[in-house]
Design a protein around this motif. Structure first.
Motif, PDB file in Angstrom:
ATOM      1  N   UNK A 229      51.721  65.225  53.711  1.00 17.63           N
ATOM      2  CA  UNK A 229      51.521  66.663  53.856  1.00 17.63           C
ATOM      3  C   UNK A 229      50.092  66.906  54.333  1.00 17.63           C
ATOM      4  N   UNK A 230      49.748  68.178  54.518  1.00 11.42           N
ATOM      5  CA  UNK A 230      48.395  68.544  54.936  1.00 11.42           C
ATOM      6  C   UNK A 230      47.459  68.704  53.740  1.00 11.42           C
ATOM      7  N   UNK A 231      47.785  68.059  52.616  1.00 12.54           N
ATOM      8  CA  UNK A 231      46.964  68.135  51.402  1.00 12.54           C
ATOM      9  C   UNK A 231      46.041  66.942  51.223  1.00 12.54           C
ATOM     10  N   UNK A 232      46.391  65.809  51.786  1.00 16.12           N
ATOM     11  CA  UNK A 232      45.721  64.561  51.435  1.00 16.12           C
ATOM     12  C   UNK A 232      44.350  64.452  52.091  1.00 16.12           C
ATOM     13  N   UNK A 233      43.530  63.539  51.555  1.00 18.44           N
ATOM     14  CA  UNK A 233      42.268  63.206  52.193  1.00 18.44           C
ATOM     15  C   UNK A 233      41.105  64.044  51.745  1.00 18.44           C
TER      16      UNK A 233
END
Length: 396
Positions: A229-233
């Motif tokens: 998803x666009x949550x990681x990092x």
């Protein structure tokens, strides 16, 4: 011939017109933004065409804010398009999943499939799809083409895209996809024009309200901080970034449901959550509140830590490139990250770095630096226009 590019988000709509004369022009003939889609205030339209600039306020009258935005754009686009044929509308779409690794002409079946990916990018995907539908109604006679942020990372190696989960889950598509691909593709194009090291070991940093890093070699993505998803990092404007999954299990045991966890992770964390003030780095820089400083230091630390990890994956570092709202405009952030990466051979020209914020691509390293440092304003729209033009040519 002209291609209109659209980047529809939750609060803003970015648009640009790119002439097509065999290839896509280096810059748009018209580009702008409509802001305020989610607020109760009037819409704010700003645009530029060559040396001309314009602004307008538009009262909301329709139930769908995209319709108000489109109505505001119609006369502007009509003025920009006389004598030009609109060839296609190219839409930035954040998540293409496993099925879509290249640009595709959309239809209802594809829109339905893309909608199934909305839980993986709830801040973006629903609005991307809503924008495609709205512009489809406004321009029904031309093809609408979806261009995916995930596509640039489609070839990352298995050790990078797989999670340490049972293989059956990986085969269901639970894997690292990566995002900001249109931005990274643009940076690759510019670096190939500007630097003799562009095919070497690159760490590219797209730093804005959404933030990620990408490690590339020979122009190909090998590693990236964003995942399934666009949550990681990285820590982001309102998103948590990497988080021990045990925290979620703990909160679930306390009775937190899916909706509450999603709201926490996507909308109430990151710079906003830590500072308690804002997701805007400029506002945090101006604040004297201790937690604002803490949020900035945490963000800087995460960028530095992940940049070091990317360099390790690449076996060293030849080029470090910054882009995105923070990467292009926050000279202090760039300086602090570069100074902490001196062990890799990064030597920043601090005076040059201080003087350059966002206007045009510029090198920021000293002559003695073994690593090139660049600040490059991104242009995701141009990459989307290129992908759309290539698809139309292939289908001709």
């Amino acid at each position: 011939m002209t291609i209109l590019t659209v980047n529809a988000g939750s609060s803003s709509l970015k648009f640009a017109l790119y002439p097509v004369n065999g290839t896509i022009a280096d810059s748009a003939t018209l580009a702008g933004t409509v802001e305020g889609l989610e607020s109760d205030a009037p819409l704010a339209l700003s645009w530029r065409s060559g040396d001309q600039r314009g602004q307008a306020r538009i009262d909301k009258v329709a139930d769908d804010p995209f319709q108000d935005a489109l109505k505001a754009l119609q006369s502007l686009l009509q003025q920009a398009l006389p004598g030009r044929d609109l060839q296609a509308v190219a839409h930035r779409v954040v998540h293409g999943g496993e099925a879509y690794r290249d640009a595709v002409r959309v239809d209802e079946d594809i829109l339905s499939r893309l909608g199934e990916l909305s839980p993986l990018a709830p801040l973006h995907q629903p609005h991307n799809i809503e924008g495609i539908r709205a512009f489809g109604r406004a321009f029904p006679e031309v093809p609408h083409i979806a261009c995916f942020d995930t596509a640039f990372h489609a070839g990352i190696p298995d050790v990078e895209h797989l999670f340490a989960l049972p293989r059956a889950l990986g085969k269901q598509g639970i894997r690292r996809y990566g995002f900001h691909g249109l931005s990274y593709q643009y940076l690759m194009q510019k670096l190939n024009q500007l630097s003799g090291r562009a095919q070497g070991r690159l760490v590219m940093a797209h730093l804005g309200n959404g933030a990620s890093l990408c490690g590339a070699l020979q122009g190909q993505s090998l590693a990236t901080t964003m995942g399934f998803s666009a949550l990681d990092g990285l820590m982001m404007g309102t998103r948590s970034g990497s988080l021990d999954a045990g925290v979620l299990l703990h909160l679930m045991a306390q009775g937190w449901d899916h909706a509450r966890l999603q709201d926490l992770l996507y909308r109430k964390s990151g710079l906003l959550g830590v500072s308690g003030i804002s997701a805007d780095m400029r506002r945090l820089r101006a604040s004297e509140v201790a937690d604002a400083d803490l949020a900035i230091r945490m963000f800087t630390h995460r960028v530095t830590r992940e940049a070091g990890a990317m360099a390790a994956c690449l076996g060293g570092l030849d080029v470090l490139a910054f882009t995105g709202g923070i990467g292009e405009h926050d000279a202090v952030l760039r300086a602090e990250v570069c100074d902490r990466l001196k062990f890799l051979g990064v030597i920043l020209d601090h005076e040059k770095n201080r003087l350059h914020t966002g206007a045009q691509a510029v090198s920021l390293h000293e002559a003695a630096s073994t690593v090139e440092v660049w600040m490059i304003p991104t242009d995701e729209g141009r990459v989307a226009a290129q992908a759309a033009a290539a698809l139309l040519q292939a289908q001709a």
